[in-house]
Design a protein around this motif. Structure first.
Motif, PDB file in Angstrom:
ATOM      1  N   UNK A   1       0.843  -1.176   0.000  1.00  0.00           N
ATOM      2  CA  UNK A   1       0.000   0.000   0.000  1.00  0.00           C
ATOM      3  C   UNK A   1       0.892   1.243   0.000  1.00  0.00           C
ATOM      4  N   UNK A   2       0.554   2.161  -0.871  1.00  0.00           N
ATOM      5  CA  UNK A   2       1.350   3.375  -0.979  1.00  0.00           C
ATOM      6  C   UNK A   2       1.326   4.205   0.297  1.00  0.00           C
ATOM      7  N   UNK A   3       0.219   4.182   1.006  1.00  0.00           N
ATOM      8  CA  UNK A   3       0.109   5.010   2.207  1.00  0.00           C
ATOM      9  C   UNK A   3       0.940   4.473   3.375  1.00  0.00           C
ATOM     10  N   UNK A   4       1.399   3.253   3.286  1.00  0.00           N
ATOM     11  CA  UNK A   4       2.162   2.653   4.383  1.00  0.00           C
ATOM     12  C   UNK A   4       3.661   2.620   4.115  1.00  0.00           C
ATOM     13  N   UNK A   5       4.120   3.306   3.092  1.00  0.00           N
ATOM     14  CA  UNK A   5       5.536   3.294   2.742  1.00  0.00           C
ATOM     15  C   UNK A   5       6.101   4.704   2.763  1.00  0.00           C
ATOM     16  N   UNK A   6       7.395   4.773   2.995  1.00  0.00           N
ATOM     17  CA  UNK A   6       8.090   6.048   2.915  1.00  0.00           C
ATOM     18  C   UNK A   6       8.553   6.274   1.487  1.00  0.00           C
ATOM     19  N   UNK A   7       8.676   7.536   1.132  1.00  0.00           N
ATOM     20  CA  UNK A   7       9.192   7.928  -0.166  1.00  0.00           C
ATOM     21  C   UNK A   7      10.449   8.752   0.038  1.00  0.00           C
ATOM     22  N   UNK A   8      11.470   8.473  -0.751  1.00  0.00           N
ATOM     23  CA  UNK A   8      12.692   9.274  -0.730  1.00  0.00           C
ATOM     24  C   UNK A   8      12.896   9.808  -2.136  1.00  0.00           C
ATOM     25  N   UNK A   9      12.836  11.130  -2.247  1.00  0.00           N
ATOM     26  CA  UNK A   9      12.954  11.814  -3.541  1.00  0.00           C
ATOM     27  C   UNK A   9      11.967  11.254  -4.567  1.00  0.00           C
ATOM     28  N   UNK A  10      10.762  10.982  -4.130  1.00  0.00           N
ATOM     29  CA  UNK A  10       9.714  10.519  -5.021  1.00  0.00           C
ATOM     30  C   UNK A  10       9.731   9.036  -5.334  1.00  0.00           C
ATOM     31  N   UNK A  11      10.672   8.298  -4.754  1.00  0.00           N
ATOM     32  CA  UNK A  11      10.780   6.856  -4.998  1.00  0.00           C
ATOM     33  C   UNK A  11      10.301   6.117  -3.757  1.00  0.00           C
ATOM     34  N   UNK A  12       9.331   5.232  -3.958  1.00  0.00           N
ATOM     35  CA  UNK A  12       8.776   4.465  -2.837  1.00  0.00           C
ATOM     36  C   UNK A  12       9.769   3.401  -2.394  1.00  0.00           C
ATOM     37  N   UNK A  13       9.977   3.298  -1.074  1.00  0.00           N
ATOM     38  CA  UNK A  13      10.837   2.249  -0.543  1.00  0.00           C
ATOM     39  C   UNK A  13      10.168   0.887  -0.711  1.00  0.00           C
TER      40      UNK A  13
ATOM     41  N   UNK B   1      -6.612  -4.450  15.623  1.00  0.00           N
ATOM     42  CA  UNK B   1      -7.927  -4.750  16.169  1.00  0.00           C
ATOM     43  C   UNK B   1      -8.784  -3.518  16.446  1.00  0.00           C
ATOM     44  N   UNK B   2      -8.170  -2.376  16.720  1.00  0.00           N
ATOM     45  CA  UNK B   2      -8.947  -1.170  17.015  1.00  0.00           C
ATOM     46  C   UNK B   2      -8.894  -0.132  15.901  1.00  0.00           C
ATOM     47  N   UNK B   3      -8.140  -0.435  14.838  1.00  0.00           N
ATOM     48  CA  UNK B   3      -7.963   0.487  13.707  1.00  0.00           C
ATOM     49  C   UNK B   3      -7.482   1.867  14.157  1.00  0.00           C
ATOM     50  N   UNK B   4      -6.607   1.873  15.150  1.00  0.00           N
ATOM     51  CA  UNK B   4      -6.014   3.107  15.658  1.00  0.00           C
ATOM     52  C   UNK B   4      -4.559   3.113  15.224  1.00  0.00           C
ATOM     53  N   UNK B   5      -4.189   4.113  14.436  1.00  0.00           N
ATOM     54  CA  UNK B   5      -2.812   4.218  13.993  1.00  0.00           C
ATOM     55  C   UNK B   5      -2.215   5.507  14.536  1.00  0.00           C
ATOM     56  N   UNK B   6      -1.257   5.374  15.427  1.00  0.00           N
ATOM     57  CA  UNK B   6      -0.573   6.521  16.018  1.00  0.00           C
ATOM     58  C   UNK B   6       0.828   6.534  15.421  1.00  0.00           C
ATOM     59  N   UNK B   7       1.064   7.468  14.522  1.00  0.00           N
ATOM     60  CA  UNK B   7       2.301   7.470  13.762  1.00  0.00           C
ATOM     61  C   UNK B   7       3.540   7.637  14.639  1.00  0.00           C
ATOM     62  N   UNK B   8       3.481   8.533  15.619  1.00  0.00           N
ATOM     63  CA  UNK B   8       4.657   8.740  16.467  1.00  0.00           C
ATOM     64  C   UNK B   8       4.937   7.507  17.332  1.00  0.00           C
ATOM     65  N   UNK B   9       3.885   6.829  17.784  1.00  0.00           N
ATOM     66  CA  UNK B   9       4.074   5.609  18.562  1.00  0.00           C
ATOM     67  C   UNK B   9       4.696   4.527  17.692  1.00  0.00           C
ATOM     68  N   UNK B  10       4.246   4.424  16.431  1.00  0.00           N
ATOM     69  CA  UNK B  10       4.816   3.460  15.493  1.00  0.00           C
ATOM     70  C   UNK B  10       6.286   3.776  15.255  1.00  0.00           C
ATOM     71  N   UNK B  11       6.602   5.053  15.098  1.00  0.00           N
ATOM     72  CA  UNK B  11       7.971   5.474  14.857  1.00  0.00           C
ATOM     73  C   UNK B  11       8.884   5.062  16.005  1.00  0.00           C
TER      74      UNK B  11
END
Length: 100
Positions: free
Chosen positions: A1-13, A65-75
């Motif tokens: 999924x594109x939304x779950x990946x990082x991009x560096x200079x426009x290139x998806x990891x 299970x709760x569909x809660x995504x906390x980006x800073x916690x994931x980081x």
């Protein structure tokens, strides 16, 4: 999924953001292990690995299970897991071949 990946200079990891951060943490943990070497830490390495898994497990369960995504916690959870794993594995490898 594109939304779950990082991009560096426009290139998806090739891996998701969680895996990218775990790999980055492992790299940082390996570098830190060059400068910090404690025999006592190696004796407790299994404990530290289990301790490092707890934040990532909590983050994964919240997202799954709760569909809660906390980006800073994931980081922070992913960097922490990768850092501890990289540190422990690098230290174990150095210990296995003998420290000079």
């Amino acid at each position: 999924m594109d939304s779950r990946s990082f991009y560096i200079y426009g290139v998806k990891l090739a891996v998701c953001s969680r895996c990218s951060l775990i790999y980055l943490g492992a790299l940082l943990g390996s570098v830190i292990s060059w400068f910090v070497y404690e025999e006592n830490l190696l004796k407790k390495s299994n404990f530290f690995l289990v301790l490092a898994l707890i934040p990532s497990l909590v983050e994964f369960l919240l997202e799954k299970f709760l569909n809660v995504e906390i980006l800073t916690f994931k980081l922070f959870a992913s960097l922490w897991l990768g850092g501890i794993a990289g540190f422990v594995l690098s230290s174990q490898i150095v210990n296995m071949f003998g420290r000079k």
